[in-house]
Design a protein around this motif. Sequence first.
Motif, PDB file in Angstrom:
ATOM      1  N   GLY A  11     -15.853 -43.865   1.371  1.00 26.42           N
ATOM      2  CA  GLY A  11     -16.894 -44.303   0.444  1.00 26.42           C
ATOM      3  C   GLY A  11     -18.292 -43.911   0.885  1.00 26.42           C
ATOM      4  N   GLY A  12     -18.474 -43.691   2.190  1.00 26.48           N
ATOM      5  CA  GLY A  12     -19.781 -43.302   2.709  1.00 26.48           C
ATOM      6  C   GLY A  12     -20.265 -41.979   2.147  1.00 26.48           C
ATOM      7  N   VAL A  13     -19.314 -41.130   1.726  1.00 26.32           N
ATOM      8  CA  VAL A  13     -19.704 -39.847   1.139  1.00 26.32           C
ATOM      9  C   VAL A  13     -20.406 -40.089  -0.196  1.00 26.32           C
ATOM     10  N   LEU A  14     -19.867 -41.027  -0.972  1.00 27.05           N
ATOM     11  CA  LEU A  14     -20.487 -41.351  -2.266  1.00 27.05           C
ATOM     12  C   LEU A  14     -21.805 -42.080  -2.057  1.00 27.05           C
ATOM     13  N   LEU A  15     -21.826 -42.998  -1.073  1.00 26.56           N
ATOM     14  CA  LEU A  15     -23.054 -43.746  -0.802  1.00 26.56           C
ATOM     15  C   LEU A  15     -24.159 -42.826  -0.304  1.00 26.56           C
ATOM     16  N   GLY A  16     -23.763 -41.770   0.416  1.00 21.80           N
ATOM     17  CA  GLY A  16     -24.746 -40.813   0.922  1.00 21.80           C
ATOM     18  C   GLY A  16     -25.017 -39.704  -0.080  1.00 21.80           C
ATOM     19  N   GLU A  17     -24.448 -39.823  -1.276  1.00 27.01           N
ATOM     20  CA  GLU A  17     -24.573 -38.811  -2.336  1.00 27.01           C
ATOM     21  C   GLU A  17     -24.287 -37.419  -1.784  1.00 27.01           C
ATOM     22  N   VAL A  64     -30.291 -41.117  10.313  1.00 23.34           N
ATOM     23  CA  VAL A  64     -29.614 -40.501   9.169  1.00 23.34           C
ATOM     24  C   VAL A  64     -29.330 -39.025   9.403  1.00 23.34           C
ATOM     25  N   LYS A  65     -30.134 -38.411  10.257  1.00 23.05           N
ATOM     26  CA  LYS A  65     -29.981 -36.988  10.501  1.00 23.05           C
ATOM     27  C   LYS A  65     -29.016 -36.806  11.670  1.00 23.05           C
ATOM     28  N   GLY A  66     -28.056 -35.936  11.511  1.00 22.44           N
ATOM     29  CA  GLY A  66     -27.069 -35.719  12.564  1.00 22.44           C
ATOM     30  C   GLY A  66     -27.642 -34.918  13.717  1.00 22.44           C
ATOM     31  N   ASN A  67     -27.119 -35.173  14.905  1.00 23.45           N
ATOM     32  CA  ASN A  67     -27.529 -34.440  16.101  1.00 23.45           C
ATOM     33  C   ASN A  67     -27.013 -32.998  16.020  1.00 23.45           C
ATOM     34  N   MET A  68     -27.921 -32.021  16.139  1.00 23.77           N
ATOM     35  CA  MET A  68     -27.534 -30.619  15.953  1.00 23.77           C
ATOM     36  C   MET A  68     -26.517 -30.150  16.990  1.00 23.77           C
ATOM     37  N   VAL A  69     -26.611 -30.686  18.202  1.00 23.07           N
ATOM     38  CA  VAL A  69     -25.646 -30.287  19.233  1.00 23.07           C
ATOM     39  C   VAL A  69     -24.230 -30.680  18.789  1.00 23.07           C
ATOM     40  N   VAL A  79     -13.137 -35.848  14.611  1.00 22.15           N
ATOM     41  CA  VAL A  79     -14.582 -35.895  14.422  1.00 22.15           C
ATOM     42  C   VAL A  79     -14.849 -37.098  13.522  1.00 22.15           C
ATOM     43  N   HIS A  80     -15.691 -37.987  13.965  1.00 22.30           N
ATOM     44  CA  HIS A  80     -15.985 -39.152  13.125  1.00 22.30           C
ATOM     45  C   HIS A  80     -17.464 -39.155  12.763  1.00 22.30           C
ATOM     46  N   ILE A  81     -17.719 -38.997  11.475  1.00 23.43           N
ATOM     47  CA  ILE A  81     -19.094 -38.977  10.975  1.00 23.43           C
ATOM     48  C   ILE A  81     -19.360 -40.297  10.265  1.00 23.43           C
ATOM     49  N   ASP A  82     -20.366 -41.015  10.724  1.00 27.03           N
ATOM     50  CA  ASP A  82     -20.714 -42.257  10.027  1.00 27.03           C
ATOM     51  C   ASP A  82     -22.171 -42.586  10.297  1.00 27.03           C
ATOM     52  N   VAL A  83     -22.801 -43.185   9.322  1.00 25.19           N
ATOM     53  CA  VAL A  83     -24.208 -43.547   9.480  1.00 25.19           C
ATOM     54  C   VAL A  83     -24.337 -44.803  10.361  1.00 25.19           C
ATOM     55  N   GLY A 124     -24.734 -37.111   3.616  1.00 26.90           N
ATOM     56  CA  GLY A 124     -25.523 -36.145   2.855  1.00 26.90           C
ATOM     57  C   GLY A 124     -26.269 -35.178   3.757  1.00 26.90           C
ATOM     58  N   HIS A 125     -26.994 -35.728   4.741  1.00 21.67           N
ATOM     59  CA  HIS A 125     -27.749 -34.874   5.664  1.00 21.67           C
ATOM     60  C   HIS A 125     -26.808 -34.001   6.484  1.00 21.67           C
ATOM     61  N   ILE A 126     -25.700 -34.588   6.930  1.00 24.55           N
ATOM     62  CA  ILE A 126     -24.830 -33.854   7.837  1.00 24.55           C
ATOM     63  C   ILE A 126     -24.143 -32.687   7.124  1.00 24.55           C
ATOM     64  N   PHE A 127     -23.672 -32.906   5.904  1.00 25.75           N
ATOM     65  CA  PHE A 127     -23.028 -31.786   5.207  1.00 25.75           C
ATOM     66  C   PHE A 127     -24.039 -30.725   4.792  1.00 25.75           C
ATOM     67  N   GLU A 128     -25.262 -31.144   4.544  1.00 25.14           N
ATOM     68  CA  GLU A 128     -26.317 -30.166   4.285  1.00 25.14           C
ATOM     69  C   GLU A 128     -26.485 -29.261   5.512  1.00 25.14           C
TER      70      GLU A 128
END
Lengths: 537, 166
Positions: A210-216, A184-189, A296-300, A320-324
């Motif tokens: 929809g993943g943005v809503l699912l990830g709150e 769930v946590k994105g790779n910092m690099v 850039v493709h962000i997906d869980v 959620g984690h990645i935008f944080e």
Amino acid sequence: MIGADAMVKCLEAEGVTAVFGYPGVAICPFYNSILESDIRSILVRTEQNAAHAASGVSRITGKPGVCAVTSGPGATNVITGIATAFADSIPLICITGQVNSELLGSDVFQEADITGAVESFVKYSYLVRDVNDIPRIFKEAFHIANTGRKGPVLIDVPIDVQNASLSKFRYPEEVSLRTYKPTVKGNMVQIKKVIRELERAKKPLICAGGGVLLGEAETALRAFAEKHKIPVVSTMMGIGVMPTDHPLYFGMVGNNGKAYANRAMNESELLIMVGARVADRAVNQPELITRNKVLVHIDVDPAEIGKNAGPTIPLVGDAGHIFEDLNKEELEGSCREWVETLEGYRASMEKERHPDPGFVDPAEFITALCESMEEDAVYVADVGQNQIWSCGYAKIKKGKFLTSGGMGTMGYSIPAAMGVKLAAPDRQVVAVCGDGSFQMSMMELATMRQHNIPVKIVVLKNNYLGMVRQYQHFTYRDNYSVVDLSGSPDLEKLSAAYGMAFLRLTDMKNCQETIDAFLKDDVSVLLECVIDPMDLV
Amino acid sequence: MQKKVFQLLVDNTSGVLSRISGLFSRRGYNIESITAGVTADPRFTRITIVASGDDEILEQIEKQVAKLVDVRDIKELKPEESVYRELILIKVRADAGQRQSIIAVSDIFRAKIIDVAPESLIIELTGNQQKIDAFIGLLDGYEILELARTGIAGLGRGIENITYIE
């Protein structure tokens, strides 16, 4: 304590407040035990709608909705609802009763191999063999359904297991799944790489799914976009991530989306797809979003990355984690000109409609409806032409927009709205459907009445299966086949039969008064809007 | 189109094989062979899958399989870093006159004759796929009555890439 009691205890431990379903002998022990609990059991009028209603609960609470049905036909009827949830990654817990363990595989009355049948539509499934496994299995099921890429989990419980005595009930605090550990946590690099690219990019764009809503992650994404003035478009499932009127929001992409949203996608130099599958309706030609740009493709779900388009920077993790994490990074760069260009597109490229004044114009009606709806109202769109108009003209402020995007299941809106209203009784909930989709779920008016779930329903009535008629108009030159809905019931009489208020709007003249009357008070109302049968989306 | 050998470590649950094979069939992936057997730890099953497709498909296969809840680990067994073996049983029509020449060919390949009947022989051979294909090629002049092969099982060489079970 017997297995059925344990099942109910597990649901209580998970904070479940309502179960939607339909009993039969094989699930009767469970429905007997639930009488001792504060959990409400809601009798829907067909099993498919139990799953849709649970989906509504899940999408408003962020926790898996629960449905419970009997074996055989009960279980097979629920499959469409499960598949609908699966396609949109909605977490559900579906409990099915099953015939006696000893009779499994012998084709006895109401036996269906449901774990086998739903295999391709569930994230995971269990067939409970030992009553002592119930607490562990329920704990795991809720965990699996609502973590990583979310989705439905089915638990099939033979009647003898429901009736068997449990030596001791203890609900596990933790799950221990050796094989399931989603990232769930994105790779910092990779996150730093995204920041570097953003600093360089003159034309960045975020496409929210929809993943943005699912990830709150709505708040974090919005904060990120606002901080760096990055424009945002969305897929159908991503509607509501940004308020529709937000200056940085440029509409829904795709075949049925806004031309300016698609143009923004094509002209962007850095495209951040987040929580979106890059599926055909949103991105018709994946090569257009990879050519001449950094993707850039962000997906869980790592399997979504590269499935339809090969990204420059893959980033696995929960939105959620990645935008944080992205919000913690500083970056220089400005794309004011790009935003201005897009504002120009938005102002000049809105599709012109030429509605027949003899009918209600769905575009204008939906716009007016949303203006009058409460700030945090929930708009549930069905499937068909009505869905495309809803996507195009609904204005979401602080509320939510729900629909069946991936599967496109007609009849979704009424049961889903029912689930939402039950879970969030203080919110205004409006289901907007067509006369085809309405008739697929109209039996639920009884459920709404029985359990006092006041949903507002709009039926855009054109006496056609409009979306298919439109397709036949273009593809078969008006050779219409099996799209005529003549024979539909009189909705005024139908509303009366279900004890529901009724309103009819035949043109735009009394639009505002009718909408006001429709939205007034927290009661069920059915509003029929007579629209042009020949209208196109 | 290329071939890859994948090694899987999965939870030994009742539906695990059907979950994996179902994934291949519904997504239209080509599976050339699949072998499965319990590991030293009975909670786990080792599966070797030979799949074919282009690079993107093979990447998707790896990711989609990895996603299954029961799958602990999937990795590619690269030919240069791994050993593969397959076992094959061949029943060949052989009368007394043909027997000796078949036995001679079998000896060269270190194959074993495990059954002799008046009109047939059963040969057992273990090896990598090239060896097995070459052997079948040499039996071209004889009538193969029945043939059963296990599909390959494989392991990586050395101890660098072992997935340890906690």
